[in-house]
Write an enzyme that holds these catalytic residues in place. Sequence first.
Site: not given
Length: 120
Positions: A25, A59
């Site tokens: 993140c 991700e």
Amino acid sequence: DERGCHPVGYFSKEKHSEEGYNLACILMFPSYQRKGYGKLLINFSYELTKKENKVGTPERPLSDLGAVSYYSYWTYTILNVLKTYKGDCISVKDIADITAIRQQDVISTLQRVNMIQYQK
């Protein structure tokens, strides 16, 4: 400034990822977006990945702003390697090893800037 240091954002790094993610993140606070801090954190995550002797990728899925930032970072980094490379020929694997950017991301970036084409 005169009031001291301020957080501009943060990222979380995946240390053990089955998928090869090097960043879980990344977030920049709104007042600090579009000022280069995101690319600084992206670069830092790849430098950490290099220290681990790995290649990585963020991700998925990427947000719209995340995709723009990563594509820009990958393009700049890969083109800089191509510009400064001293050898006669360089492979996608070589670029991935030098930059710590996953081979598929190298390929998609080179396709995006029309430097390679996929042919059946």
